[in-house]
Design a protein around this motif. Structure first.
Motif, PDB file in Angstrom:
ATOM      1  N   PHE A 153      -9.931  -1.254   6.437  1.00  0.00           N
ATOM      2  CA  PHE A 153      -8.747  -2.101   6.593  1.00  0.00           C
ATOM      3  C   PHE A 153      -9.139  -3.532   6.306  1.00  0.00           C
ATOM      4  N   GLN A 154      -8.411  -4.176   5.401  1.00  0.00           N
ATOM      5  CA  GLN A 154      -8.690  -5.556   5.025  1.00  0.00           C
ATOM      6  C   GLN A 154      -7.563  -6.442   5.539  1.00  0.00           C
ATOM      7  N   ASP A 155      -7.890  -7.284   6.501  1.00  0.00           N
ATOM      8  CA  ASP A 155      -6.923  -8.159   7.165  1.00  0.00           C
ATOM      9  C   ASP A 155      -7.008  -9.550   6.549  1.00  0.00           C
ATOM     10  N   MET A 156      -5.963  -9.942   5.801  1.00  0.00           N
ATOM     11  CA  MET A 156      -5.950 -11.233   5.128  1.00  0.00           C
ATOM     12  C   MET A 156      -5.582 -12.335   6.124  1.00  0.00           C
ATOM     13  N   LYS A 157      -6.265 -13.475   5.995  1.00  0.00           N
ATOM     14  CA  LYS A 157      -6.045 -14.603   6.899  1.00  0.00           C
ATOM     15  C   LYS A 157      -5.498 -15.804   6.118  1.00  0.00           C
ATOM     16  N   ASN A 158      -6.377 -16.746   5.787  1.00  0.00           N
ATOM     17  CA  ASN A 158      -5.964 -17.984   5.108  1.00  0.00           C
ATOM     18  C   ASN A 158      -6.447 -17.978   3.667  1.00  0.00           C
ATOM     19  N   VAL A 159      -5.543 -17.630   2.756  1.00  0.00           N
ATOM     20  CA  VAL A 159      -5.882 -17.521   1.338  1.00  0.00           C
ATOM     21  C   VAL A 159      -4.857 -18.308   0.527  1.00  0.00           C
ATOM     22  N   SER A 160      -5.320 -18.994  -0.524  1.00  0.00           N
ATOM     23  CA  SER A 160      -4.415 -19.761  -1.374  1.00  0.00           C
ATOM     24  C   SER A 160      -3.471 -18.834  -2.118  1.00  0.00           C
ATOM     25  N   ALA A 161      -2.365 -19.389  -2.599  1.00  0.00           N
ATOM     26  CA  ALA A 161      -1.353 -18.592  -3.290  1.00  0.00           C
ATOM     27  C   ALA A 161      -1.922 -17.900  -4.524  1.00  0.00           C
ATOM     28  N   ASP A 162      -2.824 -18.575  -5.239  1.00  0.00           N
ATOM     29  CA  ASP A 162      -3.397 -17.985  -6.452  1.00  0.00           C
ATOM     30  C   ASP A 162      -4.269 -16.771  -6.130  1.00  0.00           C
ATOM     31  N   ASP A 163      -4.808 -16.726  -4.918  1.00  0.00           N
ATOM     32  CA  ASP A 163      -5.682 -15.626  -4.525  1.00  0.00           C
ATOM     33  C   ASP A 163      -4.969 -14.644  -3.609  1.00  0.00           C
ATOM     34  N   TYR A 164      -3.652 -14.659  -3.610  1.00  0.00           N
ATOM     35  CA  TYR A 164      -2.892 -13.861  -2.649  1.00  0.00           C
ATOM     36  C   TYR A 164      -3.214 -12.371  -2.749  1.00  0.00           C
ATOM     37  N   GLU A 165      -3.442 -11.785  -1.599  1.00  0.00           N
ATOM     38  CA  GLU A 165      -3.557 -10.337  -1.459  1.00  0.00           C
ATOM     39  C   GLU A 165      -2.897  -9.955  -0.141  1.00  0.00           C
ATOM     40  N   PRO A 166      -2.138  -8.858  -0.102  1.00  0.00           N
ATOM     41  CA  PRO A 166      -1.604  -8.393   1.177  1.00  0.00           C
ATOM     42  C   PRO A 166      -2.706  -7.704   1.975  1.00  0.00           C
ATOM     43  N   ASN A 167      -2.431  -7.402   3.217  1.00  0.00           N
ATOM     44  CA  ASN A 167      -3.350  -6.559   3.975  1.00  0.00           C
ATOM     45  C   ASN A 167      -3.485  -5.217   3.260  1.00  0.00           C
ATOM     46  N   MET A 168      -4.708  -4.666   3.259  1.00  0.00           N
ATOM     47  CA  MET A 168      -4.969  -3.463   2.481  1.00  0.00           C
ATOM     48  C   MET A 168      -5.594  -2.371   3.338  1.00  0.00           C
ATOM     49  N   HIS A 169      -5.173  -1.134   3.073  1.00  0.00           N
ATOM     50  CA  HIS A 169      -5.813   0.059   3.615  1.00  0.00           C
ATOM     51  C   HIS A 169      -6.499   0.762   2.446  1.00  0.00           C
ATOM     52  N   TYR A 170      -7.827   0.867   2.497  1.00  0.00           N
ATOM     53  CA  TYR A 170      -8.581   1.475   1.406  1.00  0.00           C
ATOM     54  C   TYR A 170      -9.209   2.797   1.846  1.00  0.00           C
ATOM     55  N   LEU A 171      -9.200   3.764   0.933  1.00  0.00           N
ATOM     56  CA  LEU A 171     -10.027   4.945   1.048  1.00  0.00           C
ATOM     57  C   LEU A 171     -11.112   4.824  -0.007  1.00  0.00           C
ATOM     58  N   GLY A 172     -12.355   5.078   0.366  1.00  0.00           N
ATOM     59  CA  GLY A 172     -13.448   4.877  -0.570  1.00  0.00           C
ATOM     60  C   GLY A 172     -14.370   6.076  -0.688  1.00  0.00           C
ATOM     61  N   ILE A 173     -14.867   6.280  -1.897  1.00  0.00           N
ATOM     62  CA  ILE A 173     -15.852   7.323  -2.179  1.00  0.00           C
ATOM     63  C   ILE A 173     -16.921   6.723  -3.085  1.00  0.00           C
TER      64      ILE A 173
END
Length: 250
Positions: free
Chosen positions: A224-244
């Motif tokens: 789980f990636q919890d976004m905090k303080n990021v500029s508009a150009d680097d915007y990403e929403p919170n993410m749920h990743y599955l990885g292999i």
């Protein structure tokens, strides 16, 4: 059985500290790595990866990296490397003060160059539980690139120059794992903070390595990636990743 209990306990602890979010996306992380041991302390590696977003529907990133790791002491190691990134930047719409659409920039691909250096300290208890702390500095540079955006007033496309951009980030990762060389599974959990003059995002990961022999290792994880303080150009929403991931040692 004890190993599965430890994995369940780590997952429970991790889940208890995860923030609840209503706006997020799902994605997949895939990686493949080859590692060559030069001597008892030094090894080099080559790694390729890909990542998706938009609930697994959109390709987000391709990467290719090369690095080296050196064991300084029994509990401390250093590593450094270079990664070539090809990112699919998200679309962006700007609006006028009236609320009307002004300009729309579709998604576009751009190259980034990244270098990093890390120190990792670890302590292993007699019950095979290992605690680790990694401090990594990374520097990423995006060269200038030109894309297009739609001007709603002029009703036409125009060129948009995206200026070159450099960024340094300190990544601090605290982890716990079950490290028994005779076990098939090696469960782990970690929390990683991305700091660029302020916490920008926090990653929570729980997973397990699957040892298929001395040379072959699989890994599977949830992040789980919890976004905090990021500029508009680097915007990403919170993410749920599955990885292999897959790692080959030779």
């Amino acid at each position: 059985m004890h190993m599965f209990k430890r994995l369940a306990a780590m997952a429970t602890i991790l889940a208890s500290v995860l923030p609840v979010t209503a706006q997020s996306e799902g994605g997949m992380v895939l990686s493949a790595e080859a590692e060559k041991k030069i001597d008892k302390n030094l090894s080099v590696n080559l790694e390729a990866g890909m990542r998706t977003r938009n609930d697994f529907k959109t390709m987000d990133r391709w990467s290719l990296g090369v690095g080296a790791e050196y064991k300084l002491t029994s509990w401390l190691k250093a590593d450094a490397g270079y990664v070539l990134l090809d990112d699919n930047n998200r679309e962006k719409t700007t609006y006028k003060a009236s609320g009307a659409e002004n300009k729309w920039r579709p998604s576009y691909w751009s190259i980034k160059h990244r270098v990093y250096a890390s120190l990792t300290g670890a302590y292993k208890f007699s019950n095979n539980i290992k605690l680790s702390l990694r401090e990594r500095w990374q520097y990423t540079y995006r060269p200038e690139t030109t894309t297009q955006r739609w001007d709603y007033d002029e009703d036409e496309w125009e060129e948009k120059v995206m200026n070159g951009k450099a960024k340094s980030v300190l990544r601090s990762r605290l982890g716990i794992s079950y490290d028994n060389k005779h076990s098939l599974l090696a469960p782990y959990a970690n929390v990683e903070l991305f700091n660029a003059w302020g916490i920008e995002k926090v990653r929570y990961t729980v997973g397990t390595d699957i040892r298929l022999g001395k040379q072959h290792t699989l890994t599977a994880f949830y992040r789980f990636q919890d976004m905090k303080n990021v500029s508009a150009d680097d915007y990403e929403p919170n993410m749920h990743y599955l990885g292999i991931g897959y790692k080959f040692k030779f």
